[in-house]
Design a protein around this motif. Structure first.
Motif, mmCIF file in Angstrom:
data_model
loop_
_atom_site.group_PDB
_atom_site.id
_atom_site.type_symbol
_atom_site.label_atom_id
_atom_site.label_comp_id
_atom_site.label_asym_id
_atom_site.label_seq_id
_atom_site.Cartn_x
_atom_site.Cartn_y
_atom_site.Cartn_z
ATOM 1 N N ASP A 15 0.849 -1.193 0.000
ATOM 2 C CA ASP A 15 0.000 0.000 0.000
ATOM 3 C C ASP A 15 0.887 1.245 0.000
ATOM 4 O OD1 ASP A 15 -2.123 -1.665 0.103
ATOM 5 O OD2 ASP A 15 -2.610 -1.321 2.201
ATOM 6 N N GLY A 63 1.141 -4.932 5.422
ATOM 7 C CA GLY A 63 0.708 -4.339 6.689
ATOM 8 C C GLY A 63 1.839 -3.762 7.530
ATOM 9 N N LEU A 64 3.084 -3.844 7.027
ATOM 10 C CA LEU A 64 4.221 -3.332 7.799
ATOM 11 C C LEU A 64 4.697 -2.018 7.181
ATOM 12 C CD1 LEU A 64 6.148 -6.722 8.077
ATOM 13 C CD2 LEU A 64 4.545 -5.764 9.734
ATOM 14 N N GLU A 80 10.728 3.919 14.585
ATOM 15 C CA GLU A 80 10.991 3.182 15.821
ATOM 16 C C GLU A 80 12.474 2.818 15.949
ATOM 17 O OE1 GLU A 80 7.838 0.258 15.790
ATOM 18 O OE2 GLU A 80 6.364 1.792 16.295
ATOM 19 N N ALA A 120 1.417 -0.630 20.935
ATOM 20 C CA ALA A 120 2.531 -1.539 20.665
ATOM 21 C C ALA A 120 3.861 -0.842 20.409
ATOM 22 C CB ALA A 120 2.174 -2.438 19.499
ATOM 23 N N SER A 162 10.087 -3.664 15.946
ATOM 24 C CA SER A 162 9.001 -2.911 15.315
ATOM 25 C C SER A 162 8.187 -3.805 14.376
ATOM 26 C CB SER A 162 9.578 -1.717 14.541
ATOM 27 O OG SER A 162 8.570 -1.086 13.815
ATOM 28 N N LEU A 163 8.883 -4.608 13.561
ATOM 29 C CA LEU A 163 8.176 -5.471 12.600
ATOM 30 C C LEU A 163 7.325 -6.521 13.313
ATOM 31 C CD1 LEU A 163 10.967 -5.966 9.906
ATOM 32 C CD2 LEU A 163 8.961 -4.498 9.761
ATOM 33 N N GLN A 177 4.242 -4.713 14.815
ATOM 34 C CA GLN A 177 3.269 -4.347 13.764
ATOM 35 C C GLN A 177 2.540 -5.589 13.268
ATOM 36 O OE1 GLN A 177 4.470 -1.469 10.636
ATOM 37 N NE2 GLN A 177 6.389 -1.291 11.760
ATOM 38 N N ARG A 178 3.294 -6.680 13.095
ATOM 39 C CA ARG A 178 2.680 -7.922 12.589
ATOM 40 C C ARG A 178 1.645 -8.460 13.574
ATOM 41 N NH1 ARG A 178 3.718 -13.518 12.467
ATOM 42 N NH2 ARG A 178 2.803 -14.421 10.582
ATOM 43 N N GLU A 238 -0.018 -6.722 15.777
ATOM 44 C CA GLU A 238 -1.179 -5.817 15.723
ATOM 45 C C GLU A 238 -2.088 -6.176 14.560
ATOM 46 O OE1 GLU A 238 1.051 -1.789 16.945
ATOM 47 O OE2 GLU A 238 -0.670 -1.523 15.635
ATOM 48 N N ASN A 239 -1.455 -6.404 13.387
ATOM 49 C CA ASN A 239 -2.243 -6.753 12.189
ATOM 50 C C ASN A 239 -2.996 -8.053 12.388
ATOM 51 O OD1 ASN A 239 -1.269 -4.523 10.871
ATOM 52 N ND2 ASN A 239 0.374 -5.609 9.842
ATOM 53 N N LYS A 293 -4.856 -7.003 6.881
ATOM 54 C CA LYS A 293 -3.737 -7.412 6.025
ATOM 55 C C LYS A 293 -3.127 -6.224 5.297
ATOM 56 C CE LYS A 293 -5.368 -12.087 5.053
ATOM 57 N NZ LYS A 293 -6.759 -12.057 5.499
ATOM 58 N N ARG A 294 -3.815 -5.103 5.353
ATOM 59 C CA ARG A 294 -3.348 -3.989 4.545
ATOM 60 C C ARG A 294 -3.064 -2.777 5.429
ATOM 61 N NH1 ARG A 294 -3.684 -5.745 -0.553
ATOM 62 N NH2 ARG A 294 -2.788 -3.764 -1.109
#
Lengths: 199, 251
Positions: free
Chosen positions: A146, A165-166, A174, B21, B220-221, B224-225, B227-228, B234-235
């Motif tokens: 996106d 999504g990342l 961060e 997060a 961070s990754l 975020q993952r 959280e998703n 997914k977006r």
């Protein structure tokens, strides 16, 4: 009665006008993403370019398509309000070089892949999210990407990429926040200088 | 006494404050960084080389193995979909599992999608705890397991013992009158690890090459993952919320 019809007609026309305006903004953003990726692909697929020429061409693209000063500001997070203008200038300059070198390496692997626009959505006055899918024939993988497109005075600029999504911007922010917490703002400047010299 | 200790541990692990997060406290950062370095070494010398060999397999073979592993994961997803109140998804997951395990030959193929049953969201017990309102607790890195949190660690442990696949392999339950045995369980889990790693070789190499602080990038990754996964997003929509206010400050 006649007045009522006029009123209804006015609101209807106004609604159509707003919808069309929003729709055309989204279409423009989709075209923008296609143009950006096509130009980037031309650079990555041009095997005659050496590293220096490729970085120069990517820098040219970034001037036209990316809002790197805004991205730099976002990645500074809370420190953005504390930094002096001299610190910000120094950071923005180093960040631009870091970002282009970083992207050059990251996107090289995606040069032979196909991009398909899925849809786009205006999330607020200035921001449109363009959803795309990248297909890799080699790995039989599909990746959702996106694009956060910012519109300012009829000019469009990309601010972030969200891969599956990342968010790249959020990850970068961060990472900088962690360095600032342990080594201060000087630590970020030092890390960027070291990276830029060694790449 | 044991119950009191358990309750106390639970309260300490999951403090009641809601934490976004990205601001998750890293309570034992120096220990976490040591474990992170250890895990990276294990990956470099053991897991990544095997994943590279695995990638020599034809795409079709890897795709079928991936399908079969996703099919087995349904045994974890379904109870959690029910616990989260997603009954519709649970019904679809069970239908997909039944079709893919039989017509799809033990899940190697995915005829369910062709029949119009789209893949459902992957759920685990850590996500269920989050949906129930339990906070992450402190960010942590566990040796061999990687980035986690007390909530996700508890989720993993409960998830193992509550997994039907575990029960019919390592546990004492049977499927069609047979217990499949420990070997099936450990081979499946090992393949799952290598399959996941093989899909991320390029991106992890890129991160290693370009990150200024690899530890915080992975943190961070991971967050975020998670959280998703919790929000079944997914977006980019998950990124609009908290980060949107920050973007608005940028002119």
């Amino acid at each position: 009665m006649n007045f009522l019809y006029k009123k209804i007609f006015f609101y209807f026309s106004f609604f159509i006008f707003l919808s069309f305006k929003s729709y055309s903004a989204e279409v423009n953003a989709e075209t923008f993403v296609l143009k950006l990726t096509n130009e980037a692909k031309l650079i990555f697929n041009d095997k005659s370019l050496n590293l220096e020429s490729r970085l120069k061409k990517l820098n040219d693209i970034s001037q036209n398509y990316l809002d790197l000063d805004a991205l730099a500001g976002y990645t500074l997070g809370d420190y953005r309000d504390k930094a002096t203008s001299a610190e910000k200038d120094s950071f923005n300059k180093l960040f631009r070089e870091y970002f282009i070198k970083n992207m050059s390496s990251k996107l090289n692997d995606f040069a032979d892949q196909e991009l398909k626009i899925l849809d786009s959505k205006k999330i607020n006055e200035n921001n449109i999210i363009v959803s795309t899918k990248i297909f890799s024939k080699k790995d039989a993988q599909e990746i959702n990407v996106d694009w956060r497109i910012y519109s300012k005075e009829s000019k469009l600029l990309a601010r972030d990429l969200v891969v599956e999504g990342l968010s790249l911007a959020r990850t970068q922010r961060e990472e900088f926040a962690s360095i600032i917490a342990s080594r201060g703002f000087a630590g970020v400047i030092n890390a960027l200088e070291t990276f830029n010299k060694s790449h | 006494m044991k119950k009191t200790l358990l309750a106390f541990t639970f309260l300490v692990l999951f403090n009641s404050k809601t934490i976004y997060a990205s601001n998750l406290p890293d309570c034992s950062e120096s220990i976490n960084r040591s474990f992170f370095a250890f895990n990276m070494a294990v990956d470099k010398y053991f897991i990544k080389p095997i994943a590279e060999i695995y990638n020599v397999l034809p795409v079709e073979a890897r795709s079928s193995i991936n399908n079969a592993l996703l099919n087995i994961e349904t045994t974890i997803s379904v109870p959690n979909q029910i616990l989260q109140g997603n009954f519709g998804e649970a019904v679809i997951s069970i239908s997909r599992f039944a079709i893919n395990s039989t017509i799809g030959i033990l899940g190697l193929f995915d005829p369910a999608t062709a029949l119009g049953l789209e893949k459902t969201n992957r759920e685990d017990f850590g996500q269920t705890l989050a949906v129930w309102g339990i906070d992450h607790g402190c960010y942590a890195v566990a040796p061999f397991l990687g980035p986690t949190s007390p909530r996700d660690l508890v989720g993993r442990i409960v998830g193992i013992y509550g997994d039907y696949f575990y029960m019919v392999t390592t546990g004492d339950k049977t499927v069609l009158g047979e217990n499949l045995g420990d070997t099936v369980y450990w081979v499946t889990k090992g393949t799952d690890l290598i399959n996941f790693r093989s899909q991320n070789i390029k991106s992890s190499e890129n991160l290693e090459k370009n990150s200024l602080d690899l530890y915080s990038t992975y943190k961070s990754l991971y967050l975020q993952r998670r959280e998703n996964l919790i929000k079944n997003s997914k977006r980019a929509e998950n990124q609009y919320g908290a980060s949107e206010d920050d973007w608005k400050k940028i002119k």
